[in-house]
Write a protein that holds these residues in place. Structure first.
Motif, PDB file in Angstrom:
ATOM      1  N   ALA A  61      66.956  32.897 -65.333  1.00 53.94           N
ATOM      2  CA  ALA A  61      66.675  33.048 -64.699  1.00 53.94           C
ATOM      3  C   ALA A  61      68.153  32.770 -63.602  1.00 53.94           C
ATOM      4  O   ALA A  61      68.718  32.269 -63.981  1.00 53.94           O
ATOM      5  N   VAL A  62      67.397  33.802 -62.406  1.00 56.13           N
ATOM      6  CA  VAL A  62      68.663  33.784 -61.542  1.00 56.13           C
ATOM      7  C   VAL A  62      67.313  33.532 -60.042  1.00 56.13           C
ATOM      8  O   VAL A  62      66.507  33.294 -59.524  1.00 56.13           O
ATOM      9  N   SER A  82      71.599  39.902 -69.532  1.00 54.45           N
ATOM     10  CA  SER A  82      72.696  40.793 -68.966  1.00 54.45           C
ATOM     11  C   SER A  82      71.747  40.805 -67.557  1.00 54.45           C
ATOM     12  O   SER A  82      70.913  41.264 -68.310  1.00 54.45           O
ATOM     13  N   ALA A  83      72.771  40.569 -66.497  1.00 61.23           N
ATOM     14  CA  ALA A  83      71.393  40.786 -64.833  1.00 61.23           C
ATOM     15  C   ALA A  83      72.107  42.382 -64.830  1.00 61.23           C
ATOM     16  O   ALA A  83      73.211  42.691 -64.970  1.00 61.23           O
ATOM     17  N   SER A  84      71.452  43.170 -64.054  1.00 63.80           N
ATOM     18  CA  SER A  84      71.216  44.355 -63.942  1.00 63.80           C
ATOM     19  C   SER A  84      70.947  44.475 -62.007  1.00 63.80           C
ATOM     20  O   SER A  84      69.655  44.130 -61.788  1.00 63.80           O
ATOM     21  N   ASN A  89      77.936  40.572 -65.017  1.00 61.35           N
ATOM     22  CA  ASN A  89      76.456  39.779 -64.447  1.00 61.35           C
ATOM     23  C   ASN A  89      76.455  39.385 -65.904  1.00 61.35           C
ATOM     24  O   ASN A  89      75.011  39.667 -66.136  1.00 61.35           O
ATOM     25  N   THR A  90      76.847  38.298 -66.560  1.00 61.02           N
ATOM     26  CA  THR A  90      76.337  37.970 -67.473  1.00 61.02           C
ATOM     27  C   THR A  90      76.394  36.220 -68.041  1.00 61.02           C
ATOM     28  O   THR A  90      76.865  35.677 -67.455  1.00 61.02           O
ATOM     29  N   GLN A  96      66.677  43.344 -63.326  1.00 65.09           N
ATOM     30  CA  GLN A  96      66.458  43.094 -64.444  1.00 65.09           C
ATOM     31  C   GLN A  96      66.907  42.451 -65.141  1.00 65.09           C
ATOM     32  O   GLN A  96      68.147  42.125 -65.446  1.00 65.09           O
ATOM     33  N   LEU A  97      66.925  41.482 -65.622  1.00 68.22           N
ATOM     34  CA  LEU A  97      67.420  40.254 -66.884  1.00 68.22           C
ATOM     35  C   LEU A  97      66.747  40.786 -67.944  1.00 68.22           C
ATOM     36  O   LEU A  97      65.730  40.969 -68.782  1.00 68.22           O
ATOM     37  N   VAL A  98      67.885  41.219 -69.060  1.00 68.35           N
ATOM     38  CA  VAL A  98      68.038  40.957 -70.631  1.00 68.35           C
ATOM     39  C   VAL A  98      68.284  40.364 -71.038  1.00 68.35           C
ATOM     40  O   VAL A  98      69.872  39.997 -71.208  1.00 68.35           O
ATOM     41  N   GLU A  99      66.984  39.324 -71.920  1.00 64.59           N
ATOM     42  CA  GLU A  99      68.125  38.023 -73.098  1.00 64.59           C
ATOM     43  C   GLU A  99      68.254  38.740 -74.361  1.00 64.59           C
ATOM     44  O   GLU A  99      67.787  39.919 -74.722  1.00 64.59           O
ATOM     45  N   SER A 100      69.331  38.410 -74.854  1.00 69.33           N
ATOM     46  CA  SER A 100      69.265  38.783 -76.489  1.00 69.33           C
ATOM     47  C   SER A 100      70.491  37.703 -77.679  1.00 69.33           C
ATOM     48  O   SER A 100      70.317  36.641 -76.185  1.00 69.33           O
ATOM     49  N   GLY A 101      69.596  37.838 -78.614  1.00 66.02           N
ATOM     50  CA  GLY A 101      70.455  36.370 -79.214  1.00 66.02           C
ATOM     51  C   GLY A 101      69.369  35.701 -79.933  1.00 66.02           C
ATOM     52  O   GLY A 101      70.086  34.660 -80.849  1.00 66.02           O
TER      53      GLY A 101
END
Length: 124
Positions: A97-98, A23-25, A77-78, A3-8
């Motif tokens: 993206a990764v 943030s990646a998890s 992991n950010t 899971q990748l979650v963008e913010s800002g």
């Protein structure tokens, strides 16, 4: 599950700044390339910036070079994108993206994992 979650993201006037985080998890990404892409309405997704696992190698699209800075914190992991001197043309949904290829490039089709995107709007 990755899971990748963008913010800002948000609304800012031209000339202003915004800072994005992703943030990646789900797994450890410290050996992978992490990148930022964007897509404006009616336009194709385009490369913005990418960073290799060590953080020592960064690459930017010509349109953002000198204004945007990508960085990463492998312990967290950010990945981050500091955006300065924003222009109305920077308005888009920004995605992190990764790429599991540690020597990956700028082609969005090669990236394996994507965030949901965060809207950046720059008013004139």
């Amino acid at each position: 599950q990755v899971q990748l979650v963008e913010s800002g993201g948000g609304l800012v006037q031209a000339g202003g700044s915004l800072s994005l985080s992703c943030s990646a998890s789900g797994r450890t990404f410290n050996r992978y390339v992490m990148g930022w892409f964007r897509q404006a309405p009616g336009k194709e997704r385009e490369f913005v910036a990418r960073i290799r696992w060590s953080g020592a190698m960064t690459y930017y699209a010509d349109a953002v070079k000198g204004r945007f800075t990508i960085s990463r914190d492998n312990a967290k992991n950010t990945v981050y994108l500091q955006m300065n001197s924003l222009k109305p043309d920077d308005t888009a949904v920004y995605y992190c993206a990764v790429d599991s290829n540690p020597f990956g490039g700028s082609n969005w089709l090669e990236y394996d994992y994507w965030g949901q995107g965060t809207q950046v709007t720059v008013s004139s």
